[in-house]
Design a protein around this motif. Structure first.
Motif, mmCIF file in Angstrom:
data_model
loop_
_atom_site.group_PDB
_atom_site.id
_atom_site.type_symbol
_atom_site.label_atom_id
_atom_site.label_comp_id
_atom_site.label_asym_id
_atom_site.label_seq_id
_atom_site.Cartn_x
_atom_site.Cartn_y
_atom_site.Cartn_z
ATOM 1 N N PRO A 24 0.834 -1.212 0.000
ATOM 2 C CA PRO A 24 0.000 0.000 0.000
ATOM 3 C C PRO A 24 0.867 1.260 0.000
ATOM 4 O O PRO A 24 2.001 1.248 0.481
ATOM 5 C CB PRO A 24 -0.807 -0.128 1.297
ATOM 6 C CG PRO A 24 -0.741 -1.573 1.657
ATOM 7 C CD PRO A 24 0.585 -2.062 1.170
ATOM 8 N N ASN A 174 1.543 -2.520 -6.759
ATOM 9 C CA ASN A 174 0.262 -3.197 -6.912
ATOM 10 C C ASN A 174 0.165 -3.890 -8.262
ATOM 11 O O ASN A 174 0.915 -3.571 -9.199
ATOM 12 C CB ASN A 174 -0.900 -2.206 -6.774
ATOM 13 C CG ASN A 174 -1.385 -2.077 -5.337
ATOM 14 O OD1 ASN A 174 -2.040 -2.964 -4.821
ATOM 15 N ND2 ASN A 174 -1.044 -0.962 -4.700
ATOM 16 N N ARG A 175 -0.760 -4.817 -8.338
ATOM 17 C CA ARG A 175 -1.097 -5.485 -9.599
ATOM 18 C C ARG A 175 -2.549 -5.143 -9.919
ATOM 19 O O ARG A 175 -3.428 -5.232 -9.062
ATOM 20 C CB ARG A 175 -0.909 -6.992 -9.489
ATOM 21 C CG ARG A 175 -1.278 -7.775 -10.748
ATOM 22 C CD ARG A 175 -0.770 -9.202 -10.642
ATOM 23 N NE ARG A 175 0.696 -9.213 -10.615
ATOM 24 C CZ ARG A 175 1.418 -10.251 -10.185
ATOM 25 N NH1 ARG A 175 0.804 -11.335 -9.722
ATOM 26 N NH2 ARG A 175 2.732 -10.182 -10.196
ATOM 27 N N ILE A 176 -2.784 -4.752 -11.167
ATOM 28 C CA ILE A 176 -4.119 -4.337 -11.604
ATOM 29 C C ILE A 176 -4.505 -5.173 -12.820
ATOM 30 O O ILE A 176 -3.702 -5.319 -13.751
ATOM 31 C CB ILE A 176 -4.133 -2.843 -11.980
ATOM 32 C CG1 ILE A 176 -3.611 -1.982 -10.813
ATOM 33 C CG2 ILE A 176 -5.525 -2.395 -12.391
ATOM 34 C CD1 ILE A 176 -3.324 -0.540 -11.204
ATOM 35 N N TYR A 178 -7.680 -5.631 -15.624
ATOM 36 C CA TYR A 178 -8.961 -5.247 -16.219
ATOM 37 C C TYR A 178 -9.504 -6.480 -16.931
ATOM 38 O O TYR A 178 -8.863 -7.023 -17.837
ATOM 39 C CB TYR A 178 -8.714 -4.099 -17.206
ATOM 40 C CG TYR A 178 -9.922 -3.547 -17.924
ATOM 41 C CD1 TYR A 178 -10.493 -2.340 -17.538
ATOM 42 C CD2 TYR A 178 -10.468 -4.203 -19.024
ATOM 43 C CE1 TYR A 178 -11.576 -1.803 -18.220
ATOM 44 C CE2 TYR A 178 -11.558 -3.685 -19.709
ATOM 45 C CZ TYR A 178 -12.096 -2.482 -19.301
ATOM 46 O OH TYR A 178 -13.170 -1.962 -19.993
ATOM 47 N N VAL A 187 -5.286 -8.844 -5.855
ATOM 48 C CA VAL A 187 -5.122 -8.089 -7.098
ATOM 49 C C VAL A 187 -6.274 -7.097 -7.236
ATOM 50 O O VAL A 187 -7.423 -7.425 -6.952
ATOM 51 C CB VAL A 187 -5.093 -9.039 -8.311
ATOM 52 C CG1 VAL A 187 -5.099 -8.257 -9.627
ATOM 53 C CG2 VAL A 187 -3.859 -9.938 -8.241
ATOM 54 N N VAL A 188 -5.955 -5.897 -7.685
ATOM 55 C CA VAL A 188 -6.995 -4.897 -7.941
ATOM 56 C C VAL A 188 -7.630 -5.228 -9.287
ATOM 57 O O VAL A 188 -6.958 -5.235 -10.318
ATOM 58 C CB VAL A 188 -6.397 -3.476 -7.972
ATOM 59 C CG1 VAL A 188 -7.483 -2.448 -8.262
ATOM 60 C CG2 VAL A 188 -5.699 -3.159 -6.650
ATOM 61 N N THR A 189 -8.916 -5.537 -9.298
ATOM 62 C CA THR A 189 -9.594 -5.937 -10.534
ATOM 63 C C THR A 189 -10.595 -4.881 -10.977
ATOM 64 O O THR A 189 -11.205 -4.195 -10.159
ATOM 65 C CB THR A 189 -10.312 -7.283 -10.353
ATOM 66 O OG1 THR A 189 -11.252 -7.178 -9.285
ATOM 67 C CG2 THR A 189 -9.311 -8.390 -10.035
ATOM 68 N N ILE A 190 -10.762 -4.778 -12.289
ATOM 69 C CA ILE A 190 -11.668 -3.808 -12.893
ATOM 70 C C ILE A 190 -12.601 -4.557 -13.834
ATOM 71 O O ILE A 190 -12.151 -5.336 -14.681
ATOM 72 C CB ILE A 190 -10.894 -2.736 -13.686
ATOM 73 C CG1 ILE A 190 -9.825 -2.075 -12.802
ATOM 74 C CG2 ILE A 190 -11.843 -1.689 -14.248
ATOM 75 C CD1 ILE A 190 -8.881 -1.162 -13.582
ATOM 76 N N THR A 225 -6.822 3.969 -12.242
ATOM 77 C CA THR A 225 -6.837 3.181 -11.021
ATOM 78 C C THR A 225 -5.481 3.233 -10.325
ATOM 79 O O THR A 225 -5.401 3.364 -9.098
ATOM 80 C CB THR A 225 -7.195 1.705 -11.339
ATOM 81 O OG1 THR A 225 -8.516 1.675 -11.918
ATOM 82 C CG2 THR A 225 -7.187 0.847 -10.090
ATOM 83 N N ARG A 228 -5.041 6.455 -8.453
ATOM 84 C CA ARG A 228 -5.828 6.463 -7.210
ATOM 85 C C ARG A 228 -5.118 5.691 -6.091
ATOM 86 O O ARG A 228 -5.293 6.001 -4.906
ATOM 87 C CB ARG A 228 -7.215 5.879 -7.455
ATOM 88 C CG ARG A 228 -8.130 6.810 -8.222
ATOM 89 C CD ARG A 228 -9.583 6.363 -8.124
ATOM 90 N NE ARG A 228 -9.830 5.108 -8.803
ATOM 91 C CZ ARG A 228 -10.202 4.994 -10.085
ATOM 92 N NH1 ARG A 228 -10.352 6.092 -10.817
ATOM 93 N NH2 ARG A 228 -10.409 3.807 -10.625
ATOM 94 N N LEU A 229 -4.303 4.709 -6.463
ATOM 95 C CA LEU A 229 -3.561 3.922 -5.473
ATOM 96 C C LEU A 229 -2.327 4.663 -4.951
ATOM 97 O O LEU A 229 -1.710 4.219 -3.991
ATOM 98 C CB LEU A 229 -3.127 2.575 -6.081
ATOM 99 C CG LEU A 229 -4.250 1.628 -6.462
ATOM 100 C CD1 LEU A 229 -3.684 0.443 -7.256
ATOM 101 C CD2 LEU A 229 -4.974 1.120 -5.224
#
Length: 231
Positions: A24, A174-176, A178, A187-190, A225, A228-229
């Motif tokens: 974070p 981070n890992r994003i 989509y 994992v940050v998912t979209i 995204t 924003r992180l």
């Protein structure tokens, strides 16, 4: 064929896999208002991968045929994108700079080595004077995926790291993804935009402008995204 299987691994972030553990954002003492983005942010070609292809269920021969079909589809999709002069890396970098500007962070591209592999760089170029942090954005996969007898939708998988230019400390990682085939914990998912859906290869390559637009929408969402992180 190896690249096709690798793409599947990147997109199939299965629930049975170990949870991804990011870092974070840790704000430095002085708020970050100036960053440099490390060059070579995207893989060379878009993917067009069917995650559950019937032919792959028929042993080695079926798998080889399936890999050939997958490769042919990928080539046709990339040809269609080239026909409309799609420039995904330049577009993504512009989206990222724009998103940072909206967060009151000035950003510029920092020339550096091309990645031999789609991983974070092990060492970073010297940051220009006044730059407080470096952003290492590694888009490992982008293009279209079919999760198995479904429609084709845009997908992007990316790793992002923010490094303090003075101390080398990781401020955020981070890992994003989509439109992940399977969402991996951590994992940050979209969710994908429902406006960009295609029935099959012919549907995709017959609409190259819309095909390119779907990728750009996904890349912009990933850029937004990520920023924003960083707060």
């Amino acid at each position: 064929m190896k690249k096709s299987f690798a793409a599947l691994g990147l997109l199939s972030l299965g629930a049975c896999a170990s949870p991804y553990v990011g870092t974070p954002y840790t704000a430095p003492a002085v708020p970050v208002t100036s960053v440099a983005i490390v060059d070579d942010t995207l893989a060379d070609d878009a993917v067009a991968y069917e995650a559950a292809s019937t032919m792959g269920n028929f042993g080695l021969i079926g798998g080889l045929i399936d890999a050939g079909v997958q490769a042919s589809r990928k080539d046709r999709v990339n040809d269609a994108l080239e026909s409309v002069n799609h420039t995904p890396e330049a577009n993504f970098e512009a989206f990222l700079i724009e998103a940072l500007a909206e967060a009151n962070i000035e950003a510029a591209m920092l020339e550096g080595p091309d990645r031999e592999k789609r991983k974070f760089l092990e060492s970073y170029p010297t940051a220009p004077a006044g730059v407080q942090a470096l952003i290492d954005f590694n888009v490992t996969t982008y293009g279209y995926v079919n999760a198995g007898n479904q429609m084709w939708r845009p997908t992007v998988a990316a790793d992002v790291k923010m490094i303090d230019a003075g101390t080398g400390k990781t401020l955020m990682e981070n890992r994003i993804v989509y439109n992940a085939v399977d969402a991996q914990a951590g994992v940050v998912t979209i969710a994908p935009n429902p406006d960009y859906v295609f029935q099959n290869r012919e549907d995709m390559i017959s609409q190259p402008e819309r095909l390119a637009e779907g990728i750009d929408v996904a890349l912009k969402e990933v850029a937004n995204t990520a920023v924003r992180l960083m707060r």
